[in-house]
Structure formats: C-alpha cells, structure tokens
Design a protein around this motif. Structure first.
Motif, PDB file in Angstrom:
ATOM      1  N   GLY A  89       0.962  -1.218  -0.066  1.00 29.21           N
ATOM      2  CA  GLY A  89      -0.038  -0.104  -0.050  1.00 29.21           C
ATOM      3  C   GLY A  89       0.802   1.071   0.147  1.00 29.21           C
ATOM      4  N   CYS A  96      -6.190   3.323   0.478  1.00 27.69           N
ATOM      5  CA  CYS A  96      -5.221   3.042   1.702  1.00 27.69           C
ATOM      6  C   CYS A  96      -5.979   3.972   2.782  1.00 27.69           C
ATOM      7  CB  CYS A  96      -4.106   3.582   1.229  1.00 27.69           C
ATOM      8  SG  CYS A  96      -2.822   2.348   0.452  1.00 27.69           S
ATOM      9  N   ASN A 106      -3.250   3.065  -6.029  1.00 27.16           N
ATOM     10  CA  ASN A 106      -2.080   3.439  -6.905  1.00 27.16           C
ATOM     11  C   ASN A 106      -1.018   2.436  -7.548  1.00 27.16           C
ATOM     12  OD1 ASN A 106      -2.191   6.369  -6.922  1.00 27.16           O
ATOM     13  ND2 ASN A 106      -1.209   6.416  -4.828  1.00 27.16           N
TER      14      ASN A 106
HETATM   15 ZN    ZN Z   1      -2.728   3.364  -1.758  1.00 24.83          ZN
END
Ligand code: ZN
Ligand code: ZN
Length: 348
Positions: A89, A96, A106
């Motif tokens: 993460g 997140c 991401n």
């Molecule tokens: Zn993230």
C-alpha cells in the motif's frame, strides 16, 4: 544468492540467481530472516493452476532485515527488523485511507502481491509506508514469537480481513470455512472482535484442536447440506457472519448456506471461480465483502501489538520448519497435510 524456482508442478528447486538491486527510489532491499509457503502457492504446485515452468517462486510472506534503501525511503533504515507484507500500500490514496491498502489505488496491474520471497534477499517496492517495523532484532525473540510475527505478513491479517469485512461484532455467531492457516487466523480474529460462538468447518483432528485452543466453540466435519444443517443445529439458527477462507465455489455455497437472511460473508480465499452476477443473494439480503487483506493497516493498528503482548498466538499454524534447501519438501508436506503451514529459516 539462493532462490527457490518454480520448476514445474510438483517440483521447486534452488538456484543461484542475481541478488536484487534497487530499481526505483522507493525500493527497499531486504535480507530475509524467515519466509514460508502459503496455501495459495499450492494452487500452481499441487492443484493444476498454470504457472510458467522455471519461473520465480510465488512466496510472498517474510520477516527480514533492511539492507539497502532507495533515496525516497524515510521510514526505515538499514538494520531495521521488519515484517515484509504480501501487499504494497502507498498509504495515501483513497483505498489506503479507507483501510484497503491490500488493493491500493496507486498500484498498477491486476494485484499488488509480492512474489519471490522464498529467497535470501528480496526487493520490496513501494516500501515507504507498507513495511512494518518490529522493535529490536530477530535474536531478541523466541522461535515461537518469530512464527507469530511471520504470520503478520499474510495469514493473520488475511484472517482478520475476513472478520472485518464481514463486520464481526461482539456477540456475533460466526462460521469459519477452511481449516488451513488462514482459517485458523480467522478464528483468532473472530474471537478478537468479540464473537460469542465460532464454528470451524474442518475434517482434520489436529486442525480442529488448534482452532478450539484459539477460541472456536465448536467444529463441524460434515460438508454440503449435512454440514449446513449441523451448523444451524449448533447455533440454534443461522450465523451472523461466514468467513470463507478456501476460494472454491463449494466453500462460498457453504457460506451462503449457514447464514440467516441478512447475514454477512467475508471472503479471503483466493477465488477459483469468477461469477459476477449478484442476483442469487438478493432473496437472502446477504452482504458480501472480500479481497486482499489490509496487511499494513491491521499490523500497525492492532495485530503487531496483539502478538508482542502475547494476546494471540497465530504462529502455532507453523507446525514444521525447513531450510531453504528443503523447499520442495516444505511444499510437499503442506500439500500432503503433514503440516498446516511450512516455515523456512533463511538466516538468523
Ligand atoms: Zn494506496
Ligand atoms: Zn499467502
């Protein structure tokens, strides 16, 4: 360095390969101390999933020592003892921040799973937020404690994820489907969250006993309609939550079968089915959640402390220990249920 190589189904070998190097500014190179074999590794080794011959091992759980850091890394330094999660993460995207770092927004591609951890060194990408620091050094801990710390790379947070997405609350009646390491950890998680009854579906005496020692209140060996009837008899009705830790259609059917209308499923078994329509659950008002565990979030918020304080002992799922050279035996013994989970001692 030495690394395990997936030679073909039923055979893992050890080869000398290049030691990984920093490739990006948020990479961390880690010297592996402990690694292990996951139930998910067995899908290609034993159960017929396709994986390229002579390819990187799928190991993705480790404890290690930080060896080298990229220029953007500010949270760990060489010499730090860390949990090396199977997820990466970023710590600041919407997913997140919502506590779903196992599926960080991401991360590019299909999943953000680690691989190649059955080796002497690993390159961990997106290392700044995802790595979890452990106080002290490996020699400060007993082997039993190291085993429990190692479960924090995957199986304990994964079991916890099932309980969290199924919203297990104090007083709930919970059924855990799957008696491997993740199922065992789901039992621990249900207890941590205050479940009043926890039924494990298991046909294996050693696994039944382990779960009973961790907080399960009953075990059911039967499967299918018979198993569902037995669970309902024990609970005096349907369950509030079912934690599915296997990944087959049959285990999802089991989960749906044991719930009362309005019940909740948390599923963390890597799915070996792909049915998108949700219509079948409409008449039962079922809530369904599941996916890759929020390893870093749970470790930092609750699980590392619970292990260090001795409140939980998930490491008991590691019933056999091997050297890296004996990796093939470590896989075989797990496949043949001679061990619940195989630990690998890579370095001290
Ligand atoms: Zn993230
Ligand atoms: Zn795993």
């Amino acid at each position: 360095m030495k690394s395990a190589i997936f030679e073909k189904a039923g055979q893992i070998i050890i080869e000398e390969v290049e030691k990984p190097t920093l490739e990006r500014d948020d990479d961390v190179i880690i010297k592996v101390v402990r690694a292990c074999v996951c139930g998910s590794d067995l899908w290609s080794y034993a159960h017929g999933d396709d994986k390229a011959a002579h390819s990187e091992n799928s190991g993705h759980e480790a404890l290690g020592i930080v060896e080298e850091i990229g220029s953007a890394i500010t949270t760990v330094k060489p010499g730090d003892f860390v949990i090396v999660p199977f997820t990466h993460g970023c710590g600041h995207c919407d997913a997140c921040l919502a506590g779903f770092d196992g599926t960080c927004d991401n991360h590019p591609g299909y999943s953000n799973w680690s691989s190649g951890f059955q080796a002497e060194y690993v390159r961990f990408h997106y290392g700044n937020w995802a790595l979890v620091k452990i106080p002290g050094k490996p020699a400060d801990y007993t082997e039993g404690m190291l085993k429990s710390l190692l479960t924090l790379a995957d199986v304990m947070p994964t079991g916890y994820h099932a309980a969290r997405v199924a919203d297990v609350k104090p007083g709930d009646k919970v059924v855990v489907i799957g008696d491997g390491a993740v199922g065992q950890c789901a039992v621990i998680a249900a207890k941590m969250r205050g479940a009043s009854q926890i039924v494990l579906m298991s046909r294996h005496k050693d696994r039944q006993e382990m779960a009973l020692a961790s907080g399960a209140t009953a075990v059911v060996a039967e499967r299918g309609p018979e198993g569902i009837a037995k669970v309902r008899e024990i609970l005096g009705g349907g369950a509030d939550a079912a934690l599915e830790c296997v990944g087959t259609e049959a285990s999802i059917e089991q989960a749906l079968g044991v719930l009362h209308n309005g019940g909740r499923i948390g599923y963390v078994g890597v799915p070996h089915y792909n049915n998108r329509p949700l219509g079948s659950t409409f008449a039962q008002n079922i809530t369904i959640g599941g996916g890759s565990a929020s390893v870093t979030t749970y470790d930092k918020q609750i699980l590392l402390k619970a292990v260090l304080d001795g409140d939980i002992d998930p490491g008991r799922a590691f019933t056999q220990t091997y050297s890296l050279n004996d990796i093939d035996q470590a896989y075989k013994d797990m496949q043949n249920r001679k061990t619940i989970k195989s630990m690998l001692v890579i370095s001290e």
